[in-house]
Design an enzyme around this catalytic site. Structure first.
Site, mmCIF file in Angstrom:
data_model
loop_
_atom_site.group_PDB
_atom_site.id
_atom_site.type_symbol
_atom_site.label_atom_id
_atom_site.label_comp_id
_atom_site.label_asym_id
_atom_site.label_seq_id
_atom_site.Cartn_x
_atom_site.Cartn_y
_atom_site.Cartn_z
ATOM 1 N N ALA A 12 0.713 -1.224 -0.029
ATOM 2 C CA ALA A 12 0.089 0.094 0.114
ATOM 3 C C ALA A 12 0.796 1.272 0.024
ATOM 4 O O ALA A 12 0.549 2.373 -0.586
ATOM 5 C CB ALA A 12 -0.933 -0.096 1.230
ATOM 6 N N THR A 16 0.300 5.726 -1.609
ATOM 7 C CA THR A 16 -0.260 6.544 -0.797
ATOM 8 C C THR A 16 -0.081 7.996 -1.534
ATOM 9 O O THR A 16 -0.794 8.675 -1.357
ATOM 10 C CB THR A 16 0.486 6.681 0.551
ATOM 11 O OG1 THR A 16 1.587 6.374 0.657
ATOM 12 C CG2 THR A 16 -0.309 5.471 1.439
ATOM 13 N N ARG A 24 -6.227 -2.431 3.347
ATOM 14 C CA ARG A 24 -6.299 -3.920 3.939
ATOM 15 C C ARG A 24 -5.031 -4.368 4.607
ATOM 16 O O ARG A 24 -5.181 -5.531 5.208
ATOM 17 C CB ARG A 24 -6.654 -4.928 2.723
ATOM 18 C CG ARG A 24 -5.476 -4.995 1.719
ATOM 19 C CD ARG A 24 -5.783 -5.891 0.426
ATOM 20 N NE ARG A 24 -6.026 -7.116 1.230
ATOM 21 C CZ ARG A 24 -7.025 -8.272 0.529
ATOM 22 N NH1 ARG A 24 -7.817 -7.811 -0.704
ATOM 23 N NH2 ARG A 24 -7.225 -9.339 1.238
ATOM 24 N N HIS A 111 -3.548 -9.955 -4.780
ATOM 25 C CA HIS A 111 -4.781 -9.490 -4.298
ATOM 26 C C HIS A 111 -5.821 -9.223 -5.196
ATOM 27 O O HIS A 111 -7.068 -8.711 -4.907
ATOM 28 C CB HIS A 111 -4.883 -8.563 -3.361
ATOM 29 C CG HIS A 111 -4.138 -9.058 -1.946
ATOM 30 N ND1 HIS A 111 -3.542 -8.145 -1.116
ATOM 31 C CD2 HIS A 111 -3.865 -10.454 -1.529
ATOM 32 C CE1 HIS A 111 -2.901 -8.817 -0.119
ATOM 33 N NE2 HIS A 111 -3.171 -10.184 -0.237
ATOM 34 N N CYS A 119 -17.735 -12.561 -11.966
ATOM 35 C CA CYS A 119 -18.808 -13.164 -11.734
ATOM 36 C C CYS A 119 -18.353 -14.378 -10.708
ATOM 37 O O CYS A 119 -17.464 -15.148 -11.011
ATOM 38 C CB CYS A 119 -19.582 -13.931 -12.800
ATOM 39 S SG CYS A 119 -20.978 -15.052 -12.162
ATOM 40 N N CYS A 147 -25.071 -15.079 -16.548
ATOM 41 C CA CYS A 147 -25.719 -16.329 -15.793
ATOM 42 C C CYS A 147 -26.429 -15.953 -14.596
ATOM 43 O O CYS A 147 -27.115 -16.653 -13.908
ATOM 44 C CB CYS A 147 -24.651 -17.189 -15.250
ATOM 45 S SG CYS A 147 -23.785 -16.890 -13.871
HETATM 46 ZN ZN ZN Z 1 -21.667 -15.440 -14.307
#
Ligand code: ZN
Length: 244
Positions: A12, A16, A24, A111, A119, A147
């Site tokens: 991080a 800054t 986090r 991350h 999704c 979906c």
């Molecule tokens: Zn999906």
């Protein structure tokens, strides 16, 4: 003679100067606010539509997508363009290394990225701007258009595993590099902390650039406490073939 491989582990602290706070890390905003932490914790997110609605509002307000790379991000690009092989392993989700001009294939995002949505069922991805545009158009918890399942930011939430492929590549780079620079990271969170140890075990030159002491300072060949925005460019010029 083989060129030295420089691995940069960024946390991080490198962003800054771009106006992005530490969300986090151990002392990060989310860890200090249990309600905020719920918005980025996988189980809460998946089971509670209200958490998702608040999480989407947070993404909408988040400044990460508007941020610009700073001198430290650009210094890594300069080193790479000078011909030194560079790989970046980052704990950040802001995409600023790539925005500064580093080829995406040279950046491992431990991350994930806040610049995309994903999704949770079919893993379709797309630009975060597209999901936020749906919020602007009135949706408060936009479902997957393929979906119908829950969408989230393509970041690794608390309670989610890191991508084992990304992690494996990070480990391979760490073992292969000749110089390992940990910049703007407390080295208190796995796997970042472990990587610094692996680098030292494999005889890489370990350089730590961080405002606060880290648990690996004693193993480091060099510890730099100056502000990252000036310290990192100076350090990387030293590693560049046409540098001082
Ligand atoms: Zn999906």
């Amino acid at each position: 003679m083989a060129k030295p491989l420089v691995a940069v582990l960024s946390g991080a602290g490198i962003s800054t100067d771009s106006g992005i706070p530490d969300y986090r890390g151990p002392q990060g905003l989310w860890r200090r606010d249990p309600e905020a932490e719920k918005l980025v914790t996988y189980d809460y997110y998946m089971r509670d539509p209200e958490i998702r609605r608040r999480s989407w509002q947070m993404r909408r307000r988040n400044r990460t997508l508007q941020a610009e790379p700073n001198a430290a991000h650009r210094a890594i690009v300069d080193l790479e363009r000078s011909g030194v092989p560079v790989r970046v392993i980052t704990q950040n989700v802001d995409g600023l290394h790539q925005m500064a001009g580093l080829p995406a294939r040279k950046v491992l995002e431990l991350h994930g990225t806040a610049r995309q949505f994903i999704c949770t069922k079919c893993h379709t991805r797309g630009p975060m701007e597209d999901a936020l545009a749906r919020l602007d158009a009135g949706e408060d918890d936009p479902p997957c258009q393929e979906c119908g399942a829950v969408l989230k930011s393509a970041t690794v939430m608390f309670g989610q595993r890191l991508d084992p492929v990304v992690l494996g590549e990070a480990l391979a780079i760490t073992k292969a590099c000749t110089v390992f620079i940990a910049v703007g990271t407390s080295l208190k969170v796995q796997p970042a902390a472990g990587l610094a140890g692996v680098a030292a075990d494999h005889d890489a030159r370990l350089i730590i650039v961080n405002a606060e002491p880290t648990p690996y300072d004693e193993r480091a060949d060099e510890v730099i406490r100056e502000p990252i925005g000036t310290a990192l460019p100076r350090l990387l010029r030293r590693l560049s073939p046409n540098g001082d």
